[in-house]
Design a protein around this motif. Structure first.
Motif, PDB file in Angstrom:
ATOM      1  N   ASP A 125       0.686  -1.165   0.035  1.00 45.23           N
ATOM      2  CA  ASP A 125       0.139   0.068   0.043  1.00 45.23           C
ATOM      3  C   ASP A 125       0.786   1.217  -0.168  1.00 45.23           C
ATOM      4  N   VAL A 126       2.043   1.217   0.568  1.00 49.36           N
ATOM      5  CA  VAL A 126       2.797   2.402   0.543  1.00 49.36           C
ATOM      6  C   VAL A 126       3.432   2.634  -0.947  1.00 49.36           C
ATOM      7  N   ALA A 127       3.721   1.589  -1.499  1.00 54.18           N
ATOM      8  CA  ALA A 127       4.138   1.544  -2.831  1.00 54.18           C
ATOM      9  C   ALA A 127       3.150   2.264  -3.817  1.00 54.18           C
ATOM     10  N   GLY A 128       1.725   1.947  -3.456  1.00 52.07           N
ATOM     11  CA  GLY A 128       0.596   1.981  -4.197  1.00 52.07           C
ATOM     12  C   GLY A 128       0.360   3.685  -4.244  1.00 52.07           C
ATOM     13  N   MET A 145      -3.035  -1.919   9.091  1.00 54.09           N
ATOM     14  CA  MET A 145      -4.225  -1.767   8.373  1.00 54.09           C
ATOM     15  C   MET A 145      -3.694  -0.984   7.093  1.00 54.09           C
ATOM     16  N   PRO A 146      -4.153  -1.587   6.069  1.00 51.48           N
ATOM     17  CA  PRO A 146      -4.047  -0.971   4.519  1.00 51.48           C
ATOM     18  C   PRO A 146      -4.276   0.515   4.370  1.00 51.48           C
ATOM     19  N   ASN A 147      -5.376   0.896   5.149  1.00 51.28           N
ATOM     20  CA  ASN A 147      -5.721   2.314   5.255  1.00 51.28           C
ATOM     21  C   ASN A 147      -4.509   3.345   5.600  1.00 51.28           C
ATOM     22  N   ALA A 148      -4.062   2.607   6.786  1.00 49.71           N
ATOM     23  CA  ALA A 148      -3.023   3.639   7.438  1.00 49.71           C
ATOM     24  C   ALA A 148      -1.828   3.626   6.642  1.00 49.71           C
TER      25      ALA A 148
END
Lengths: 327, 327
Positions: free
Chosen positions: A148-151, A183-186
């Motif tokens: 998610d950070v890369a996204g 969590m992906p959102n975080a």
């Protein structure tokens, strides 16, 4: 004692039971319509049933993951059953996972669970478990996640490449400190902050904290419209959030992408619909699901020595909601 | 024989088995990690598990039905598990329903199954079954459906009320003659024809036969655009079809609703999204699901004397894609 030993032997397919005895017990069981999940079906006491817990069947991203799981298992004897886990509801998650364990399922895939780490490890101790869409290492379960950070970085890069500097982010408000980094959102909010800093835009960081819902997007957009210095681009943490943003902007007479660019995350089916045509980030849900199924089958067969973490790279899908900022 | 009788009695909770014998057999079963779905959990040999077969997890109408089912069962001991049945695939439906029967589920809800009537009755003979979203009477299963003929009539009435006469319909092409009158898609097309005749528009009846997919809508719209005398309104048999219609119209520079009005059916989540704002027909999926769950629980408890057919009335949800025809 004789009878219980006979049952035990037959259920175990033990060598000591005579074929006649085995046939008799089986016949009785069949007559009763008693369908033995375990021993009668597999040598290792397997039920050939895999449970997949879905937190929210409405999330249009989950079907991709599910396709990946069922596709990977299509040539096996495993049958997949989905348990609806409720929306962000730890009690509902506990109920459905207990029901899966109680019915002797061979393995469980938990998609984006919100339960505490302790609870997840409790489940994984009872039955082989793969956790999807939640970061963090565990010594008892395997994980498959999108990076998610890369996204978030790919998306911020797309927007800065178009010339945007005032890029705002709408995040899902997370309160549980133990869950926050898993969590992906975080992770997406963190990725947004890091990417902004990497592009020299630390001072432009602007995060609105609502929820990953259409209403959350609507409220977030209203807050951003009230800023003295409005952003020229909004990165909504999920496509469903972007739907609320588009609604608020349409109401306010803000033109997308002429006045403000909007992007989402998940590349859901509706993102591609003509009237929406939303720029988004594709998580390769199919690959996530296929990897989860593969890990689970290996874990059930005891072929995995230590827990495995798989992180997949998301890709940008640019569409019509993002363009150069107004001159 | 003694041993099988003992098993049989214990599994049945028969009065003849002594408490000691019962305890012994149960203990053996427990020691084996053999999770008896049936006798050990309920007096009537129940597993307290209900299977719901979903033909296509992507169909955004199904979550409403599912919510209705789980809501109705929330205060009971029943656990719902969903089996993905594949898209319009009789073999996949057979596989998942057999898996449900094989695992001793107490009852099954089949949502919009495509299997033959004979196959559905075969399932219903093995386990209490409620069929949702498929018309037709059976002597062995109960049904809950939307009144698709009435839904089509409400929509045609809305369009004629706005002043439209050249109203075209895009239907899902049905080939199986035994299924044709039972499927919602065929009923909607039939309802459209009847309603057109009722409004004195028999000569304007114009049905394009493609499929209930986005691509089917796109192709149907292309055919309608090629007509020498284009329709002023298009009734797409499902919201997902309308998405393809909107795409084709946008490509062709046709403005909705200024040039042509467009309506769908199902009132899916995305129909309400601001940029789409699609006029649609709401099937009250929640009510359908709640009724299916209620019937199933009564059928399992043997309280239903004869098969029940419930037909619910759909309602119109007018939005921005329908308006008066061009002058």
């Amino acid at each position: 004692m004789e009878s219980t030993t006979a049952v035990s032997k037959v259920l175990r397919n033990a060598y000591g039971a005579s074929p006649e005895m085995r046939a008799k017990v089986r016949r009785t069981i069949d007559e009763l319509g008693y369908r033995p999940l375990a021993a009668a079906r597999g040598l290792r006491g397997q039920t050939y049933t895999i449970g997949v817990m879905l937190p929210d069947i409405r999330n249009p991203f989950f079907p991709e993951i599910l396709d990946g799981i069922t596709g990977r298992l299509a040539d096996t004897d495993y049958q997949v059953f989905l348990g609806p886990g409720g929306c962000n509801d730890e009690k509902a998650e506990a109920r459905v996972t207990e029901a899966m364990i109680d019915r002797g399922m061979d393995g469980i895939v938990l998609i984006a669970p919100v339960s505490s780490r302790a609870r997840l490890e409790h489940i994984a101790t009872a039955v082989p478990t793969v956790v999807v869409g939640r970061h963090g290492h565990s010594s008892v379960y395997d994980t498959v996640t999108d990076d998610d950070v890369a996204g978030a970085a790919v998306l911020v890069g797309h927007l800065t490449g178009l010339g945007h500097r005032r890029i705002a982010h709408i995040e899902h408000h997370e309160t549980d400190p133990t869950r926050i980094e898993e969590m992906p959102n975080a992770q997406r909010a963190d990725g947004y902050r890091r990417a902004m800093r990497a592009h020299g835009l630390a001072e432009e960081i602007d995060v609105v904290s609502t929820s990953y819902t259409q209403q959350g997007g609507y409220e977030g957009a209203r807050q951003l419209l009230a800023r003295p210095n409005r952003p020229t681009a909004v990165f909504a943490g999920a496509d469903i959030v972007a739907m609320g943003v588009l609604e608020a902007f349409a109401e306010a007479g803000v033109s997308v992408p002429d006045d403000i660019s909007v992007a989402g995350y998940d590349n859901t089916t509706f993102a591609s619909f003509g009237p929406i045509s939303l720029t988004s980030v594709d998580q390769s849900g199919h690959e996530i699901g296929a990897n989860a199924a593969r890990l689970l089958v290996e874990r059930i067969a005891d072929r995995l020595k230590s827990p495995v973490q798989i992180k997949l790279s998301p890709t940008l899908v640019p569409r019509r909601t993002t363009a150069r900022p107004p001159a």
